[in-house]
Write a protein that holds these residues in place. Sequence first.
Motif: not given
Length: 231
Positions: A41-54, A65-76
Amino acid sequence: MAFRILVADDDPHIRDIICFALEKAGMKAVPARDGAEALRRFDEDAPDLVVLDIGMPEMDGLEVCRRIRKFSEAPILFLSARDEEIDRVIGLEIGGDDYVTKPFSPRELVARVNAILKRTQAGLKPETGLMSRGELTLDPAAHIVALGMKPVALTAIEFAILRILLARPGVVFTREQILDLAYGGAIHVADRTIDSHIRNIRAKLLAAGCDNAVDTVHGVGFRIGRCEATS
């Protein structure tokens, strides 16, 4: 246009509560049931922020988070259980911007989301020119940090903290002052959060070749260092 917020949590009840609260606050919630769906969904929707359960099964929030940080600095914004303190600290160190512990108030979560978005969007406003110290440069308008010719990718909160320190070289900021300036004083954030972000800033600048970016003044707080390349 409404902000798009990706909400990843394997508990459907919690996920629905968060989505409802965000929608009520005028945002568009994008739900995800697990880590794999969150990445899709991150790839499809390009969100402005991610609320992420650990604590999601199979692929937990830290790995997402690690995978997102490889290509994006979107707030988490991490969600964590009270007995997962070490995971919260790790989450901030690998690129998370903030965290909320369970059980939480939907109102507090929305306030945290708004505070992060406000900091992120502030980087889009016209600002004064480059800030620099030693070989470090920070461009508030473009939201870019570089050591010499090497770009340094920082999250929104890391960028805000570094900018605070750069704005007044030689001044020692207490953790409380940094909290107030970086978070706007609107919400309660633990001192440990600032320490985690400072460690993250140091690690990223060290990877770029600088081991003197931020000085610790024991018993007081932090100030910007020499910011000179060492390699």
